[in-house]
Design an enzyme around this catalytic site. Structure first.
Site, mmCIF file in Angstrom:
data_model
loop_
_atom_site.group_PDB
_atom_site.id
_atom_site.type_symbol
_atom_site.label_atom_id
_atom_site.label_comp_id
_atom_site.label_asym_id
_atom_site.label_seq_id
_atom_site.Cartn_x
_atom_site.Cartn_y
_atom_site.Cartn_z
ATOM 1 N N ASN A 4 60.358 23.871 15.250
ATOM 2 C CA ASN A 4 61.430 23.671 16.219
ATOM 3 C C ASN A 4 61.917 22.221 16.169
ATOM 4 O O ASN A 4 61.117 21.296 16.276
ATOM 5 C CB ASN A 4 60.917 23.955 17.637
ATOM 6 C CG ASN A 4 60.111 25.236 17.700
ATOM 7 O OD1 ASN A 4 60.607 26.308 17.427
ATOM 8 N ND2 ASN A 4 58.842 25.110 18.084
ATOM 9 N N GLY A 31 50.547 28.822 11.879
ATOM 10 C CA GLY A 31 49.948 27.490 11.833
ATOM 11 C C GLY A 31 50.753 26.520 12.671
ATOM 12 O O GLY A 31 50.201 25.691 13.402
ATOM 13 N N GLU A 44 55.902 20.729 8.439
ATOM 14 C CA GLU A 44 56.835 20.969 9.543
ATOM 15 C C GLU A 44 57.906 19.892 9.610
ATOM 16 O O GLU A 44 59.064 20.184 9.948
ATOM 17 C CB GLU A 44 56.074 21.054 10.868
ATOM 18 C CG GLU A 44 55.032 22.158 10.925
ATOM 19 C CD GLU A 44 55.575 23.530 10.557
ATOM 20 O OE1 GLU A 44 56.725 23.834 10.942
ATOM 21 O OE2 GLU A 44 54.869 24.294 9.882
ATOM 22 N N MET A 73 55.295 25.753 14.048
ATOM 23 C CA MET A 73 56.699 26.187 14.030
ATOM 24 C C MET A 73 57.587 24.967 14.112
ATOM 25 O O MET A 73 57.403 24.099 14.972
ATOM 26 C CB MET A 73 56.978 27.140 15.205
ATOM 27 C CG MET A 73 58.426 27.584 15.302
ATOM 28 S SD MET A 73 58.949 28.504 13.816
ATOM 29 C CE MET A 73 60.728 28.318 13.937
ATOM 30 N N HIS A 126 60.786 20.595 7.403
ATOM 31 C CA HIS A 126 61.702 21.588 7.951
ATOM 32 C C HIS A 126 62.831 20.954 8.764
ATOM 33 O O HIS A 126 63.864 21.605 8.979
ATOM 34 C CB HIS A 126 60.954 22.549 8.866
ATOM 35 C CG HIS A 126 60.310 23.695 8.168
ATOM 36 N ND1 HIS A 126 60.985 24.541 7.325
ATOM 37 C CD2 HIS A 126 59.026 24.163 8.218
ATOM 38 C CE1 HIS A 126 60.154 25.472 6.882
ATOM 39 N NE2 HIS A 126 58.955 25.274 7.409
#
Length: 855
Positions: free
Chosen positions: A267, A263, A298, A265, A301
């Protein structure tokens, strides 16, 4: 590809410390390869140390350690993707590696995509989990963090994006770019995107924010840019309200990239998303909510995973469970999407429940020895690490209290910023902030497997009534199965409204704690028994719940009359679980769908319930002979939804109904009329996605042919159109069409011109159709041999696609036997083995459900 073991990673982490990577990428060397030169500065802690660096080059030109050339194979080949570094002196070292690397078309490493809409080329990296060595030479493990300096040579018209702010060197029209140095990050988080991306920029809280997409999707990004930035800002601000540690990177770019396997990432500084999230056709509000949740996930994260990173892959949950939980929670707190937990309950949580009842289940936080290498770790990006882990954290917050939970999180960030941490570290941080026994809680919830089941029995006693709750553990055989977990949950008591018996009104909500030591809990209440007793009302714990007979009778009568969407989602999940366990006939579930879904107002519930009815009950749980009637029931439900919203209200409900109506059609005439008229009477106008869905169903029914597909592709030649055409061609019922699709997936065509990851998925999805079982019988045994060979040749991403989307739809003992024989082979690629194990367990369950229904 090199597979790194946990033991090797531990040894290497003791031997070396990595300081800095300087990476120089040349993206102007043609369509097949790019130049990659990596300089690594590191320290050896012991004299005479032997270690290695990972890389997977197309050609290795030179490797220089401390000014001395290393001896290389004359052909530039290295064994097992590892370059040995032997006899290292104690102290500082510099390694320089010059290579050519191959572009990928599977979404791994440096993916290259040419847009069929305009011929433009786009690149992006996906280094997680172990694909960084396909881009640069690396000590590729999460606990060897380092600073990254990246320079890029690209075609002059291109834009370059990365973890740090990208600037052109000198000439503003030139192709040389420098990315700002990162803080210490793990190799799997290094990211790059390059190409003629269309970009929209803004600034917030002193940081540059950007949105990026390929040019052919630019109008669709522009249409949604305000919404995307608003969600991003609100989530960003909310995280800063609850986290003491500020956002730790210099920018926040979000790139929507083509043919992306996941879906998104996380980064740091450059989050990559699948570009389906840039909507080119009509979508429901639930789908916009899903996109917003992924943005929030995300962003979480940036703290959970990027700032503080797991030491080894056994602690994936420290990344994914937290981001999943925070994504839904922050969205609820900070945006207009206030019913996100209903969506979680009906869509994500069922993913966790299903995964946790398969033999392949594992603890949320598995023992380190259960994740011995990166191949094993890759398999744990699943419904356990995401949905079950998030459910466990929601229960932890309920049990611990939000204040102590957030205090523990902030303690964790402060102690381990830009470093690595383990489950033990996290629990120590929580324990510092609470007087509750978090270690015992973690043992019960994070180190065990399986789903508990809570079953009520209600008994009236004159002017009182009592409830006995049976608490069954759901642990699988394994190192630490759980007989029962402790739960803190709510019990909802509801009565039929006197003037509206199809409505349920709340009488009371009672909070209880089950400590897990007793098999039953006894509760006593005054007054008459409620019409509906709903365990886990509010969905605060992770357990299957059952209904007593009286409550099920009330649910059948008035399920859609429950006032709260989360309560309705809990009831639908209970019914779903009963079907899957063979405790509720599939036909009874369809009766509930027919009675209540036309009155449902929550789009996520409508979508989740219709999907289960259409693709599980109709295709798997009912005998083949009862499938047409089930499809007609589902189509009739969709028509009722359309009629209820024909005044233009509930556009998302209408779109959801149209999609499933198309998939459920058994007679092609109506669909042909829709396609010819370019609209659905009483429904939405046909956009490209709906047109491809209709054409795909017509292909399945034998009412469309190659000429129709070619004409539609001429109308929509985009990448999505190419996928739609591939799916439709594979869905044609003729033997020639099936053979051509098979060759594209597995045969000579696949070897000569391998399909990209998305075209593999599209072709595999179209191929297997229940309507075509007579034509496809001979392909079932071929699947298990050809899938194994293709997975070995093309790697984990394609293995996952052909097992997830290409598994035979036949529900019979022959398919099960052939699959079990395939699993007996010792050399199956792990990604294929795990997916096949899950598919076969689902098939086994479907056969048992059919058997219980008397097939």
């Amino acid at each position: 590809m090199s597979v790194l073991t946990r033991e090797e990673a531990q040894i290497r982490a003791r031997l070396i410390e990595v300081h800095r990577y300087t990476i120089d990428l040349d993206l102007t060397r043609g369509d097949e390869h790019f130049g990659s030169t990596t300089t690594i500065r590191f320290q050896a802690r012991e004299a005479g140390a032997d270690t290695f660096v990972e890389l997977n080059p197309a050609a290795l030109h030179r490797a220089v350690l401390d000014g001395q050339d290393l001896a290389l194979d004359p052909a530039g080949v290295i064994a097992d993707g590892r370059l040995p570094l032997t006899g290292l002196a104690e102290g500082e070292h510099e390694l320089r590696v010059e290579t050519d690397m191959a572009y990928s078309h599977t979404g791994e490493g440096m993916h290259r995509f040419t847009d069929p809409a305009d011929g433009e080329t786009y690149l992006y990296t996906m280094c997680c989990m172990a694909d960084a060595p396909r881009v640069f030479a690396a000590f590729d493990q999460p606990d060897l963090k380092a600073v990254f300096d990246v320079r890029v040579t690209a075609p002059p018209r291109w834009t370059v994006l990365g973890n740090g702010i990208a600037t052109r060197d000198g000439d503003p029209t030139g192709g040389r770019w420098t990315l700002a140095s990162t803080p210490p990050i793990s190799t799997y988080l290094v990211a790059l995107a390059a190409g003629p991306y269309h970009s929209v920029h803004t600034e917030h809280a002193g940081l540059p924010f950007g949105l990026h997409v390929r040019r052919s999707l630019a109008p669709h990004l522009e249409a949604d840019a305000d919404e995307l930035f608003a969600i991003t800002r609100r989530c960003f601000d909310r995280y800063h309200e609850i986290f003491d540690e500020p956002y730790p990177f210099d920018s926040y770019d979000q790139a929507f990239v083509p043919e992306f396997n996941s879906g998104a990432m996380e980064n740091p500084g450059l989050v990559t998303f699948r570009d389906e999230f840039v909507f080119r056709s009509a979508v429901t509000d639930a789908e916009r909510q899903t996109r917003a949740m992924v943005i929030a996930h995300e962003m979480a994260h940036m703290w959970f995973g990027d700032l503080v990173t797991m030491r080894w892959w056994d602690d994936i949950w420290l990344n994914e469970s937290f981001a999943e939980y925070m994504g839904f929670q922050i969205l609820t707190e900070a945006t207009r999407y206030t019913d996100t937990w209903a969506d979680f309950g009906v869509r994500r949580k069922s993913w966790g429940y299903d995964a946790d009842q398969r033999p392949s289940t594992h603890p949320v936080a598995p023992a380190p020895e259960s994740v011995p290498d990166t191949a094993a770790a890759r398999l744990n990006f699943d419904g356990i690490s995401y949905a079950k882990g998030a459910s466990a954290l929601r229960q932890l917050v309920t049990w611990l209290g939000e204040k102590d939970f957030l205090a523990g999180i902030n303690e964790h960030f402060a102690r381990h910023r830009f470093g690595n941490a383990t489950l033990a570290d996290f629990l120590d941080s929580l324990a510092r902030s609470s007087d509750r026994d978090v270690h015992a809680w973690a043992d019960a919830w994070l180190r065990t497997t399986g789903v508990d089941t809570l079953t009520p029995a209600v008994t009236p006693h004159g002017d009182r009534w009592s409830a006995e709750i049976r608490h069954d553990g759901g642990g699988h055989d394994g190192p630490r199965p759980a007989p029962r977990r402790p739960h803190r949950l709510a019990i909802g008591l509801y009565d039929h409204a006197p003037a509206a018996p199809h409505q349920l009104v709340p009488r009371d909500r009672v909070e209880i704690e089950l400590d897990g030591t007793d098999a039953t809990a006894h509760l006593s209440f005054s007054g008459p028994r409620p019409d509906l007793l709903l365990l886990n009302d509010g969905d605060l714990t992770y357990a299957k719940v059952r209904l007593d007979p009286g409550s099920w009778k009330a649910a059948v009568r008035a399920l859609s009359g429950l006032p709260d969407a989360v309560s309705r989602a809990t009831l639908w999940n209970a019914a779903r679980d009963m079907v899957r366990d063979g405790d509720l006939p599939a036909a009874d579930y369809l009766d509930a769908v027919r009675a209540h879904l036309p009155h449902e107002t929550d789009i996520a519930i409508v979508q989740g319930v219709l999907a289960f009815a259409r693709f599980q009950i109709a295709d798997r749980y009912l005998p083949d002979g009862r499938r047409p009637a089930a499809l007609n029931t589902i189509a009739a439900t969709c028509r009722d939804l359309l009629r209820r919203t024909e005044d233009g209200s509930g556009q998302g409900l209408r779109l959801s109904a149209v999609r499933v109506h198309i998939a459920s059609a058994t007679v092609p005439a109506e669909l042909s009329d829709w396609l010819d008229g370019d609209t659905v009477p009483g429904g939405p106008a046909l956009d490209p996605e709906l047109r491809w869905q209709i054409l795909g169903r017509l292909a399945v029914l034998g009412a469309a042919g190659p000429a129709d597909i070619d004409a539609e592709l001429a109308r929509d030649s985009s990448a999505t159109g190419q996928e739609g055409a591939a799916r439709c061609r594979a869905a044609l019922p003729g033997p020639d069409a099936k053979q051509a699709a098979w060759d594209a997936l597995f045969g000579e065509t696949a070897a000569r011109a391998p399909l990209s990851n998305y075209l593999v998925t599209a072709t595999a999805t179209g191929f297997w159709q229940p309507e075509h079982h007579d034509v496809l019988t001979g392909y079932v045994p071929r699947y298990f041999t050809d899938a194994a060979a293709t997975a070995a040749r093309r790697g984990p991403a394609i293995a996952d696609a052909i097992a997830r989307s290409g598994f035979p739809t036949t529900v019979d003992a022959t398919t099960l036997r052939l699959g079990e024989e395939c699993l007996a082979a010792p050399d199956l690629l792990p990604a294929l083995r795990r997916r096949l194990e899950d598919q076969l367990d689902d098939l086994r369950r479907a056969l048992l459900v059919r058997e219980k229904q008397g097939e």
